[in-house]
Motif scaffolding. Structure first.
Motif, PDB file in Angstrom:
ATOM      1  N   LEU A  61      32.750  -7.534  19.891  1.00  0.00           N
ATOM      2  CA  LEU A  61      32.685  -6.224  19.249  1.00  0.00           C
ATOM      3  C   LEU A  61      33.567  -5.221  19.978  1.00  0.00           C
ATOM      4  O   LEU A  61      34.267  -4.415  19.345  1.00  0.00           O
ATOM      5  CB  LEU A  61      31.232  -5.744  19.220  1.00  0.00           C
ATOM      6  N   LYS A  62      33.555  -5.256  21.309  1.00  0.00           N
ATOM      7  CA  LYS A  62      34.389  -4.332  22.067  1.00  0.00           C
ATOM      8  C   LYS A  62      35.876  -4.578  21.779  1.00  0.00           C
ATOM      9  O   LYS A  62      36.632  -3.638  21.507  1.00  0.00           O
ATOM     10  CB  LYS A  62      34.123  -4.503  23.563  1.00  0.00           C
ATOM     11  N   GLY A  63      36.277  -5.846  21.800  1.00  0.00           N
ATOM     12  CA  GLY A  63      37.678  -6.152  21.536  1.00  0.00           C
ATOM     13  C   GLY A  63      38.096  -5.770  20.133  1.00  0.00           C
ATOM     14  O   GLY A  63      39.193  -5.239  19.913  1.00  0.00           O
ATOM     15  N   ALA A  64      37.220  -6.011  19.154  1.00  0.00           N
ATOM     16  CA  ALA A  64      37.545  -5.662  17.772  1.00  0.00           C
ATOM     17  C   ALA A  64      37.671  -4.152  17.608  1.00  0.00           C
ATOM     18  O   ALA A  64      38.566  -3.658  16.905  1.00  0.00           O
ATOM     19  CB  ALA A  64      36.469  -6.213  16.831  1.00  0.00           C
ATOM     20  N   ASN A  69      41.485   0.818  17.114  1.00  0.00           N
ATOM     21  CA  ASN A  69      41.518   2.180  17.665  1.00  0.00           C
ATOM     22  C   ASN A  69      40.231   2.966  17.438  1.00  0.00           C
ATOM     23  O   ASN A  69      40.259   4.166  17.148  1.00  0.00           O
ATOM     24  CB  ASN A  69      42.704   2.970  17.073  1.00  0.00           C
ATOM     25  N   LEU A  70      39.094   2.310  17.541  1.00  0.00           N
ATOM     26  CA  LEU A  70      37.807   2.993  17.432  1.00  0.00           C
ATOM     27  C   LEU A  70      37.221   3.122  18.835  1.00  0.00           C
ATOM     28  O   LEU A  70      36.308   2.406  19.236  1.00  0.00           O
ATOM     29  CB  LEU A  70      36.862   2.217  16.502  1.00  0.00           C
ATOM     30  N   GLU A  71      37.800   4.061  19.611  1.00  0.00           N
ATOM     31  CA  GLU A  71      37.481   4.173  21.022  1.00  0.00           C
ATOM     32  C   GLU A  71      36.024   4.538  21.307  1.00  0.00           C
ATOM     33  O   GLU A  71      35.442   4.043  22.280  1.00  0.00           O
ATOM     34  CB  GLU A  71      38.425   5.192  21.679  1.00  0.00           C
ATOM     35  N   PRO A  72      35.373   5.420  20.514  1.00  0.00           N
ATOM     36  CA  PRO A  72      33.964   5.735  20.825  1.00  0.00           C
ATOM     37  C   PRO A  72      33.058   4.504  20.812  1.00  0.00           C
ATOM     38  O   PRO A  72      32.139   4.403  21.632  1.00  0.00           O
ATOM     39  CB  PRO A  72      33.583   6.734  19.724  1.00  0.00           C
ATOM     40  N   ILE A  73      33.316   3.567  19.894  1.00  0.00           N
ATOM     41  CA  ILE A  73      32.499   2.350  19.862  1.00  0.00           C
ATOM     42  C   ILE A  73      32.788   1.505  21.099  1.00  0.00           C
ATOM     43  O   ILE A  73      31.875   0.959  21.736  1.00  0.00           O
ATOM     44  CB  ILE A  73      32.764   1.563  18.568  1.00  0.00           C
ATOM     45  N   GLY A  74      34.055   1.403  21.455  1.00  0.00           N
ATOM     46  CA  GLY A  74      34.406   0.672  22.671  1.00  0.00           C
ATOM     47  C   GLY A  74      33.827   1.309  23.918  1.00  0.00           C
ATOM     48  O   GLY A  74      33.489   0.630  24.887  1.00  0.00           O
ATOM     49  N   LEU A  75      33.657   2.648  23.876  1.00  0.00           N
ATOM     50  CA  LEU A  75      33.110   3.373  25.010  1.00  0.00           C
ATOM     51  C   LEU A  75      31.673   2.937  25.292  1.00  0.00           C
ATOM     52  O   LEU A  75      31.253   2.854  26.463  1.00  0.00           O
ATOM     53  CB  LEU A  75      33.152   4.878  24.709  1.00  0.00           C
ATOM     54  N   VAL A  76      30.899   2.650  24.242  1.00  0.00           N
ATOM     55  CA  VAL A  76      29.521   2.183  24.419  1.00  0.00           C
ATOM     56  C   VAL A  76      29.510   0.692  24.766  1.00  0.00           C
ATOM     57  O   VAL A  76      28.700   0.239  25.578  1.00  0.00           O
ATOM     58  CB  VAL A  76      28.688   2.443  23.151  1.00  0.00           C
ATOM     59  N   CYS A  77      30.398  -0.057  24.152  1.00  0.00           N
ATOM     60  CA  CYS A  77      30.403  -1.505  24.355  1.00  0.00           C
ATOM     61  C   CYS A  77      30.751  -1.898  25.784  1.00  0.00           C
ATOM     62  O   CYS A  77      30.270  -2.916  26.286  1.00  0.00           O
ATOM     63  CB  CYS A  77      31.390  -2.166  23.392  1.00  0.00           C
ATOM     64  N   MET A 152      34.971 -10.210  32.267  1.00  0.00           N
ATOM     65  CA  MET A 152      34.697  -9.415  31.072  1.00  0.00           C
ATOM     66  C   MET A 152      35.937  -8.746  30.519  1.00  0.00           C
ATOM     67  O   MET A 152      35.848  -7.956  29.608  1.00  0.00           O
ATOM     68  CB  MET A 152      33.658  -8.336  31.407  1.00  0.00           C
ATOM     69  N   GLU A 153      37.085  -8.998  31.101  1.00  0.00           N
ATOM     70  CA  GLU A 153      38.266  -8.280  30.661  1.00  0.00           C
ATOM     71  C   GLU A 153      38.667  -8.724  29.258  1.00  0.00           C
ATOM     72  O   GLU A 153      38.722  -9.907  28.948  1.00  0.00           O
ATOM     73  CB  GLU A 153      39.425  -8.532  31.632  1.00  0.00           C
ATOM     74  N   ALA A 154      38.976  -7.751  28.446  1.00  0.00           N
ATOM     75  CA  ALA A 154      39.420  -8.036  27.076  1.00  0.00           C
ATOM     76  C   ALA A 154      40.907  -8.362  27.107  1.00  0.00           C
ATOM     77  O   ALA A 154      41.609  -8.046  28.069  1.00  0.00           O
ATOM     78  CB  ALA A 154      39.161  -6.818  26.193  1.00  0.00           C
ATOM     79  N   PRO A 155      41.422  -9.008  26.096  1.00  0.00           N
ATOM     80  CA  PRO A 155      42.852  -9.262  26.029  1.00  0.00           C
ATOM     81  C   PRO A 155      43.631  -7.960  26.137  1.00  0.00           C
ATOM     82  O   PRO A 155      43.194  -6.923  25.652  1.00  0.00           O
ATOM     83  CB  PRO A 155      43.031  -9.901  24.637  1.00  0.00           C
ATOM     84  N   ALA A 156      44.777  -8.036  26.813  1.00  0.00           N
ATOM     85  CA  ALA A 156      45.555  -6.821  27.051  1.00  0.00           C
ATOM     86  C   ALA A 156      46.026  -6.184  25.760  1.00  0.00           C
ATOM     87  O   ALA A 156      46.098  -4.971  25.646  1.00  0.00           O
ATOM     88  CB  ALA A 156      46.756  -7.159  27.940  1.00  0.00           C
ATOM     89  N   GLU A 157      46.359  -6.957  24.786  1.00  0.00           N
ATOM     90  CA  GLU A 157      46.897  -6.413  23.546  1.00  0.00           C
ATOM     91  C   GLU A 157      46.351  -7.213  22.382  1.00  0.00           C
ATOM     92  O   GLU A 157      46.361  -8.435  22.407  1.00  0.00           O
ATOM     93  CB  GLU A 157      48.426  -6.500  23.560  1.00  0.00           C
ATOM     94  N   MET A 158      45.828  -6.531  21.384  1.00  0.00           N
ATOM     95  CA  MET A 158      45.315  -7.195  20.187  1.00  0.00           C
ATOM     96  C   MET A 158      45.838  -6.436  18.977  1.00  0.00           C
ATOM     97  O   MET A 158      45.795  -5.222  18.923  1.00  0.00           O
ATOM     98  CB  MET A 158      43.776  -7.199  20.163  1.00  0.00           C
TER      99      MET A 158
END
Length: 774
Positions: A61-64, A69-77, A152-158
């Motif tokens: 979910l964080k990577g998606a 470009n939905l940074e607020p969701i990534g901020l919680v994830c 836990m690192e996400a891929p650098a570029e998606m």
């Protein structure tokens, strides 16, 4: 992840990807929520695999979210993923407080997803949730070490996230599926038109065959006329009479002879036409059968595409039950069985609210607190079971059962008598099953207080109405202190719509057959008049009879029409309400397609839509629920008019008087305005002392009071009223910001009749409570 400058095409692609992301995110949230619920009950051996699955969903979910470009969701994830990684590595201890925090974080992500257009405005909400997770990660660590972020690192570029799709399947938007379904259903119109054309063609063939038979019977007479004309022509020519007369007669005879010859030659043409019509009729019948077969097959395939497992609707219920039980200080375990049975998605969607009502009803009314259950020798935690099983004839049974206190039949009878749903003398002769059926009456509730959760008596009435609207049925079984069972039988798929076509005062109408109990013809002397209303006997029960045209307020029939010796009647039943409608003619049952009336006529009383018959005629489809209400209103109006004509000149009912006790001038003005607009006579008081003094010096039918007030609060005012002999029965509605379980229980203890929390305030809630109490 910083968004790069893009052109319009890239923006369009991003918006499409966000639509895909929203569907994928919903799946991840549901998976994590179910995993957390399972984690609460899991053994130590199962916990690790559950945490791993939740962690993977959070990471995806964080990577998606970052990819679109939905940074607020990534901020919680991000911190959510960190906590899950620490749990996975054993650096955090899984405590109830941490589980509650994880549930709250998922709720926050769900709220962020609910309207992504306002996502940036909700960044503070995301930041607050992230801070709480960070604080929990720092404070709950068992060894003080920071979590290892390397795993836990996400891929650098998606650039694109492929949604989770089962192999051999494709994700289709519900709107597109509904469109295909609608087109398949609309094939019914050309099918009906083809059937009508075939009927008309067969009628033409029959007419031609009848004409041919009649002409064949005339053929011998035509031959005699022909021979007579020929003989007469020869006789006249031999007499030598006036040549002018002879020439005229001969000419007319020649024309007659030519006509007879033409009729002889026409016999061949008739045979050719007859053969042509016969071939055309056969080919039309073949085309009609093919169209019907293909249409039925396409509709069946579309309906099968609409099938979903029942589990897709049940996934959110464990969390709902958990939240409701915690709010009321109860321990409830939800058991679910048969979730793999597939059913029409539209039925699933329609049944979501009824099932929630039943679960809420089981927790609120059935399952007691641990202390109450222990006193009765029961386990401290209650159990609610939702079981789905396949039945014969394309039906499915849904059983919702609890092991709570059961239904208090005497309390139900008392509430029904107070509501006016039955006469007091009827209760004595009513068996237990009939009494339990009263819980489906709208407005009936045995709850001692009205809250935002229960007490209005609407939940079970809505359940029955929606189940019956789907063509299903609901039954109830209950035993005191043993529990309650609701059995719902539903069709697996929504059937094609069948309607009874009737004629009333020259206009055709369609009545849905699902709500028709019977159609009958009665002698006029079988109609009886009881209390100024006509009734007919149906299964030894007197059923009210009204004219369909009168209920629909149609112009009266033309004067001078001869009365008929008998009456055609359609008996309609819905939600245990039965009514008989008089109609002029019944044309039969037909399969029809209901079309909406359009945006200009979104809601027309008594009309659900329109249908096009095979003849091309547009016919209104009646709304049975509205029709029954209109019939009841028509009978009440008729009786009232009859009473006035007979000399009943009773005074108009005086407005009910309500006292509003509220220290806030804004809230006081708001409540006063709402109640006065609804037709009540309203007075006000600024606190409990002022309110009690006003009540002692005036006459009121109800009190609406705040709780937190100077000098005397709402709880003390209610308790003082209950201790006063003159005011002990006065209904009290508490409207307050105090929404905790303890405050609601205190409201019940002091004797309040309704408890409405301001955070959930809706003026309809207030008016419903007031209407029920006065």
């Amino acid at each position: 992840m910083t968004r790069r400058p893009t052109d319009n095409k890239s923006d369009d692609l991003l918006e499409r990807l966000r639509v895909t992301f929203r569907a994928e995110a919903g799946e991840h949230l549901q998976s994590m929520s179910s995993g957390l619920l399972s984690l609460e009950q899991a053994s130590s051996g199962e916990s690790q695999s559950l945490i791993e699955a939740i962690f993977r969903s959070a990471h995806s979910l964080k990577g998606a979210a970052q990819a679109v470009n939905l940074e607020p969701i990534g901020l919680v994830c991000q911190p959510l993923e960190s906590i899950l990684a620490a749990l996975k590595a054993g650096r955090l201890e899984l405590k109830p407080s941490l589980l509650n925090l994880l549930h709250e974080s998922l709720d926050t992500i769900g709220r962020l997803l609910s309207d992504m257009a306002l996502l940036e405005q909700r960044r503070p909400l995301a930041a607050a949730a992230a801070r709480r997770l960070d604080d929990a990660l720092k404070g709950a660590s068992t060894n003080g070490a920071k979590p290892d972020d390397s795993a836990m690192e996400a891929p650098a570029e998606m650039s694109y996230v492929v949604p989770n799709v089962t192999p051999g399947t494709v994700r289709v938007a519900i709107a597109k599926l509904d469109t295909v379904m609608r087109h398949a259903e609309e094939l019914l119109v050309p099918r009906l038109a083809a059937s009508q054309r075939l009927l008309e063609l067969n009628e033409a063939v029959s007419m031609l065959a009848s004409w041919k038979k009649q002409r064949a019977r005339l053929q011998p007479a035509l031959r005699v006329i022909e021979h007579s004309l020929q003989a007469s022509s020869r006789g006249v020519a031999g007499e030598g009479s006036d040549h002018g007369i002879l020439n005229g007669a001969a000419s007319r005879k020649q024309e007659l002879l030519k006509l007879l010859e033409y009729l002889d030659s026409e016999q061949v043409q008739l045979k050719v036409m007859e053969d042509h019509l016969a071939r055309l009729s056969r080919s039309t019948a073949h085309d009609q059968r093919v169209l019907t077969g293909m249409g039925d097959s396409l509709l069946r395939d579309c309906k099968e595409m609409q099938l979903l497992p029942f589990s897709s609707q049940l996934e959110g219920f464990p969390r709902l039950v958990r939240g409701l039980a915690r709010e009321q200080g109860k321990a409830v375990e939800l058991m679910m069985q048969g979730g793999d049975i597939e059913i029409d998605r539209r039925i699933l969607d329609a049944m979501k609210d009824p099932l929630i009502h039943l679960l809420r009803n089981g927790i609120d009314h059935g399952i007691g607190t641990p202390a109450v259950r222990a006193a009765k020798g029961k386990p401290p935690h209650g159990t609610i079971t939702v079981a789905i099983s396949q039945k014969d004839s394309g039906k499915v049974e849904v059983v919702v059962a609890d092991d709570g206190s059961g239904i208090d039949v005497p309390a139900v009878k008392a509430a029904a008598g107070k509501l006016g749903a039955m006469a007091p003398q009827d209760g004595a002769g009513m068996d237990e099953q009939e009494a339990m059926a009263l819980v489906f009456k709208s407005g009936l509730s045995t709850s001692p207080i009205i809250t935002d959760v229960s007490g209005r008596g609407l939940g079970l009435a809505i359940v029955r109405e929606k189940v019956e609207k789907l063509g299903g049925s609901i039954a109830i079984e209950s035993h005191r202190d043993a529990g309650t069972v609701f059995r719902i039988v539903l069709p697996l798929m929504l059937a094609n719509f069948h309607g009874l076509i009737v004629r009333e005062r020259g206009q055709l109408f369609v009545i849905p057959t699902i709500h028709i109990e019977r159609v009958m013809r009665l002698a006029n002397n079988a109609i009886r008049t009881v209390e100024n209303r006509e009734t007919i006997p149906v299964n030894a029960q007197a059923v009210s009879l009204v004219g369909l045209g009168d209920v629909l307020e149609m112009p009266p029939s033309r004067a001078g029409e001869q009365p008929k010796p008998s009456t055609l009647v359609v008996v309609i039943e819905m939600a245990h309400m039965k009514m008989a409608f008089r109609v002029d003619e019944i044309l039969g049952e037909h399969e029809v397609l209901v079309k909406p009336l359009g945006r200009q006529l979104v809601r027309v009383r008594n009309v659900a839509g329109a249908s096009v018959l095979g003849t091309g005629q547009v016919v209104p489809v009646l709304n049975v629920s509205d029709l029954l209400k209109s019939a009841t209103r028509h009978m009440s109006t008729s009786r009232a008019a009859s009473g006035k004509l007979s000399g009943d000149n009773s005074e108009a009912v005086e407005k009910r008087a309500i006292l509003v006790v509220e220290d806030s001038i804004t809230s006081r003005s708001l409540l006063k305005g709402i109640l006065e607009t609804a037709g009540y006579r309203v007075s006000t008081a600024v606190d409990g002392v002022d309110g009690f003094t006003t009540l002692k010096t005036g006459k009121f039918d109800l009190v609406v009071s705040d709780v937190e007030m100077p000098r005397m609060d709402g709880f003390d005012l209610t308790a003082k009223l209950r201790a006063d002999k003159q005011l002990s029965d006065l209904p009290v509605v508490l409207v307050t910001a105090l929404g905790s379980r303890e405050h609601r229980e205190r409201g019940i203890d002091v004797g309040a009749n309704a408890y409405i929390v301001k955070s959930h305030f809706d003026q309809s809630n207030l008016l419903d409570a007031v209407k029920r109490l006065v």
